[in-house]
Design a protein around this motif. Sequence first.
Motif, PDB file in Angstrom:
ATOM      1  N   VAL A  74       0.828  -1.201   0.000  1.00  0.00           N
ATOM      2  CA  VAL A  74       0.000   0.000   0.000  1.00  0.00           C
ATOM      3  C   VAL A  74       0.860   1.247   0.000  1.00  0.00           C
ATOM      4  O   VAL A  74       0.616   2.235  -0.742  1.00  0.00           O
ATOM      5  CB  VAL A  74      -0.944  -0.009   1.207  1.00  0.00           C
ATOM      6  CG1 VAL A  74      -1.635   1.357   1.351  1.00  0.00           C
ATOM      7  CG2 VAL A  74      -1.983  -1.107   1.063  1.00  0.00           C
ATOM      8  N   SER A  80       1.831   6.758  -6.721  1.00  0.00           N
ATOM      9  CA  SER A  80       0.734   7.647  -7.107  1.00  0.00           C
ATOM     10  C   SER A  80       1.078   9.104  -6.816  1.00  0.00           C
ATOM     11  O   SER A  80       0.792  10.009  -7.611  1.00  0.00           O
ATOM     12  CB  SER A  80      -0.549   7.260  -6.364  1.00  0.00           C
ATOM     13  OG  SER A  80      -0.934   5.942  -6.704  1.00  0.00           O
ATOM     14  N   ALA A  81       1.728   9.318  -5.656  1.00  0.00           N
ATOM     15  CA  ALA A  81       2.099  10.704  -5.303  1.00  0.00           C
ATOM     16  C   ALA A  81       3.102  11.267  -6.282  1.00  0.00           C
ATOM     17  O   ALA A  81       3.011  12.430  -6.694  1.00  0.00           O
ATOM     18  CB  ALA A  81       2.666  10.729  -3.879  1.00  0.00           C
ATOM     19  N   TRP A  97       1.036   4.123  -2.871  1.00  0.00           N
ATOM     20  CA  TRP A  97       0.788   5.541  -2.524  1.00  0.00           C
ATOM     21  C   TRP A  97       1.942   6.430  -2.988  1.00  0.00           C
ATOM     22  O   TRP A  97       1.732   7.515  -3.514  1.00  0.00           O
ATOM     23  CB  TRP A  97       0.603   5.650  -1.015  1.00  0.00           C
ATOM     24  CG  TRP A  97       0.338   7.064  -0.565  1.00  0.00           C
ATOM     25  CD1 TRP A  97      -0.833   7.734  -0.581  1.00  0.00           C
ATOM     26  CD2 TRP A  97       1.317   7.974  -0.057  1.00  0.00           C
ATOM     27  NE1 TRP A  97      -0.684   9.006  -0.121  1.00  0.00           N
ATOM     28  CE2 TRP A  97       0.646   9.187   0.230  1.00  0.00           C
ATOM     29  CE3 TRP A  97       2.686   7.880   0.209  1.00  0.00           C
ATOM     30  CZ2 TRP A  97       1.296  10.293   0.750  1.00  0.00           C
ATOM     31  CZ3 TRP A  97       3.322   8.974   0.738  1.00  0.00           C
ATOM     32  CH2 TRP A  97       2.646  10.178   1.005  1.00  0.00           C
TER      33      TRP A  97
END
Length: 233
Positions: free
Chosen positions: A29, A36-37, A33
Amino acid sequence: MMEPSGPLPPEIYRRRRWLAIGAAIVALVLLIWIVSALRGGDDDQATDAAAVSSSLTATTSASASTPASASGSTSESGSTDDSSGSAEPSGTAEASAAAAVAAGQCPDSSLAVKVSPGKPTYPAGEEPEFGIVVTNIGNAACDRELGAGMQQVLVYTLDTQQRLWSNNDCFPNSDADVRTLEPGQQAAFTVKWSGATSAPGCTAPREPVPAGAYSVVGQLGNLRSAPEPFNLS
């Protein structure tokens, strides 16, 4: 799922396995993240860059489309001088004795000025005579100062439009002559010329004008007539 085996109780091995799975899920996860950031940051930067580029393009386009005249005003020069449609002779700027029409008097737009030589040709030694006529071309009666100081008769060379003479140069007259002109009514005057040159204020020597072709113009205040030709023989 295979049963754990070892010297420790089975539930301990199960807990360790679940903890490892949980840690792996948390790590996955976190990785998702972070990715994606990073991608979101790149997109934002790209969006900002595109916005800045669009702003710069719009500013450049607006600057390029601004007329050059916006940086300054152009002022006009060299206009015609009278309401009768005749252009002021080249190189002259006749200043009338009273440029502004007195309040309540006939405006220039309601008057017409016409001048005419008494004869088409004047022989040597004969003084030319000019008639000047002021007509009320408006629809109502009105008053106007028609004194000799407000009238001018001017002579120019026909070819170069050089100013040679004005009746007010050497013999100005300030006597008042306010007249009421009905619609269509005329006021007529005559002026004689000695045939010699003159300058405003009579500041230059007066010289005889030689034989040749000339034109005469009548003026009342700022209102000028059309030029009329005549000859000296």
